[in-house]
Design an enzyme around this catalytic site. Structure first.
Site, short mmCIF file in Angstrom:
data_model
loop_
_atom_site.label_atom_id
_atom_site.label_comp_id
_atom_site.label_asym_id
_atom_site.label_seq_id
_atom_site.Cartn_x
_atom_site.Cartn_y
_atom_site.Cartn_z
N LYS A 187 -10.18 -5.20 -6.38
CA LYS A 187 -11.01 -4.03 -6.70
C LYS A 187 -10.16 -2.93 -7.31
CE LYS A 187 -14.00 -5.04 -2.84
NZ LYS A 187 -14.14 -4.86 -1.40
N LYS A 194 -3.53 -11.30 -8.55
CA LYS A 194 -4.87 -11.65 -8.08
C LYS A 194 -5.93 -10.68 -8.59
CE LYS A 194 -4.99 -8.85 -3.97
NZ LYS A 194 -5.93 -8.38 -3.03
N LYS A 226 0.84 -1.21 0.00
CA LYS A 226 0.00 0.00 0.00
C LYS A 226 0.87 1.26 0.00
CE LYS A 226 -4.25 -1.38 -0.09
NZ LYS A 226 -4.78 -2.34 0.85
P1 TYM Z 1 -11.03 -7.25 1.32
O1 TYM Z 1 -12.19 -6.35 1.46
O2 TYM Z 1 -9.88 -6.81 0.49
O3 TYM Z 1 -11.48 -8.65 0.75
C1 TYM Z 1 -12.55 -9.35 1.35
C2 TYM Z 1 -12.34 -10.85 1.27
O4 TYM Z 1 -12.16 -11.26 -0.09
C3 TYM Z 1 -10.97 -12.02 -0.21
N1 TYM Z 1 -10.36 -11.78 -1.52
C4 TYM Z 1 -9.90 -12.75 -2.31
N2 TYM Z 1 -9.87 -14.08 -2.16
C5 TYM Z 1 -9.34 -14.80 -3.18
N3 TYM Z 1 -8.88 -14.25 -4.34
C6 TYM Z 1 -8.89 -12.91 -4.51
N4 TYM Z 1 -8.46 -12.39 -5.65
C7 TYM Z 1 -9.41 -12.09 -3.48
N5 TYM Z 1 -9.57 -10.75 -3.33
C8 TYM Z 1 -10.15 -10.59 -2.11
C9 TYM Z 1 -10.08 -11.52 0.91
O5 TYM Z 1 -9.09 -12.47 1.23
C10 TYM Z 1 -11.07 -11.30 2.01
O6 TYM Z 1 -11.35 -12.52 2.67
N6 TYM Z 1 -8.59 -6.74 5.60
C11 TYM Z 1 -9.74 -7.36 5.01
C12 TYM Z 1 -11.05 -6.98 5.67
C13 TYM Z 1 -11.07 -7.26 7.12
C14 TYM Z 1 -11.14 -8.56 7.73
C15 TYM Z 1 -11.14 -8.31 9.12
C16 TYM Z 1 -11.23 -9.85 7.22
C17 TYM Z 1 -11.03 -6.34 8.11
N7 TYM Z 1 -11.08 -6.97 9.33
C18 TYM Z 1 -11.23 -9.37 10.03
C19 TYM Z 1 -11.30 -10.89 8.13
C20 TYM Z 1 -11.32 -10.65 9.51
C21 TYM Z 1 -9.81 -6.89 3.56
O7 TYM Z 1 -9.34 -5.84 3.23
O8 TYM Z 1 -10.51 -7.70 2.75
#
Ligand code: TYM
Length: 333
Positions: A200, A197, A113
């Site tokens: 967004k 990967k 980031k």
């Molecule tokens: P975020 O919002 O980026 O993504 C949400 C979930 O989607 C999964 N994901 C993917 N899995 C497989 N392939 C991909 N290309 C892919 N892109 C996204 C992510 O692994 C995630 O499970 N930090 C986290 C949000 C968060 C969180 C938490 C998650 C905040 N607190 C506590 C679990 C527990 C995030 O930014 O996810």
């Protein structure tokens, strides 16, 4: 017997894409009956990229509707908005005192980031895994269903939970583990741009909300190459990515069919892409229709969020009170 507890969340930074769905939400739905589940919308986390209030609200509403459209039952699982549970930020403050600059700076997601947005390397980005730890351990979670990209963050969460228990010589928190079904590897859904990967911000995503026309257009534009020149050749990354997507959304014999053609150097990527687009559409179309209709029902969305906030606060405040006692707050009077 008490069911094990599950916590996971998604940032409201755009439409959910196939990575979010197959990496996380599909498992959320599958787990809801057998576990005590808390699924939230990580609106505080999303402030690291400074959304406008309007965008933030629209994003939260969208993810809420998407959770429901994907099949999370709000009567069974607890669905809530992170900022509705202020206990989380109180625990975050406490955990921050035992999180060290060096280890936070070394986290890959922080380094990525910081590279992507050099003008906005804020303290929230640095302590991002600490807030994640608060999200998870405030409900004493045992399992966290997330995609592969969250593996290191989760490792940090485990470290903070263990450190707290050790420091105060009390097993306040279970040590949460990443969850996949049947011991499968954590999933990394690839993008359509040849490498890396689906994400967004990467601009390579297919969202659950895309209509069939958009999906066909995006898939047909996916990066490929001139095709294999020798039998049974190893697939270059861009091609392997298309096969990985096919593996996720198509029937095994469809995958075997295209694999066979590839190995015989007879593959036509146009045909593979057409098939891939149709198989994605048959997955996402019913979900998309549900999202559209749920988004029209503000009263229902508000009811779900309120009910979830109450349940989540009840669970969170129990843990926070325990933590405060352990730390030494509340102990004199
Ligand atoms: P975020 O919002 O980026 O993504 C949400 C979930 O989607 C999964 N994901 C993917 N899995 C497989 N392939 C991909 N290309 C892919 N892109 C996204 C992510 O692994 C995630 O499970 N930090 C986290 C949000 C968060 C969180 C938490 C998650 C905040 N607190 C506590 C679990 C527990 C995030 O930014 O996810």
């Amino acid at each position: 017997m008490n069911k094990p507890t599950v916590v996971s969340g998604i940032r409201p930074t755009g439409y959910l894409h196939l990575g979010n769905y197959f990496g996380a939400v599909k498992n959320f739905v599958k787990m809801q009956y057998d576990f005590n589940c808390f699924y939230f919308i990580a609106d505080i986390h999303s402030l690291t990229t400074h959304p406008t209030p309007g965008n933030l609200q629209a994003g939260v509403k969208q993810v809420l509707a998407e959770y429901l459209a994907c099949g999370i039952d709000p009567e069974v699982a607890t669905i809530f908005i992170q900022s509705d549970v202020p206990e989380v930020t109180e625990l975050y403050t406490i955990l921050n005192m035992n999180a060290y600059l060096g280890e936070l700076e070394r986290t890959t997601s922080f380094k990525d980031k910081a590279r992507q947005q050099p003008d906005n390397v804020n303290a929230g980005l640095l302590t991002y895994p600490v807030l994640m730890a608060a999200d998870i351990i405030i409900h004493k979670a045992h399992f966290v269903p997330v995609g592969k990209d969250q593996e290191q963050n989760l490792e940090m969460v485990r470290k903070f939970a263990k450190r707290f228990n050790r420091m105060y010589k009390k097993n306040v928190f279970p040590i949460p583990r990443p969850f996949t079904f049947d011991g499968a590897d954590m999933l990394k859904v690839p993008g359509l741009d040849g490498s890396g990967k689906m994400g967004k911000s990467e601009g390579n995503a297919i969202s659950l909300f895309d209509d069939p026309k958009e999906i066909r257009k995006k898939v047909m534009r996916a990066v490929t190459d001139a095709g294999p020149t020798e039998m049974n050749a190893e697939k270059p990354e861009a091609i392997q990515n298309l096969f990985t997507l096919l593996d996720i959304v198509s029937k095994p014999d469809t995958v075997a069919h295209f694999d066979g053609l590839y190995n015989k150097c007879e593959i036509r990527y146009g045909d593979l892409k057409k098939q891939l687009a149709e198989d994605i559409i048959s997955y996402t179309s019913p979900i998309r229709e549900k999202i559209v209709s749920i988004l029209e029902d503000d009263a229902y969305l508000a009811k779900v969020a309120k009910m979830g906030a109450e349940k989540a606060r009840e669970s969170a405040s129990k843990t926070l009170n325990e933590v405060k006692k352990v730390v030494g707050f509340n102990s004199l009077f």
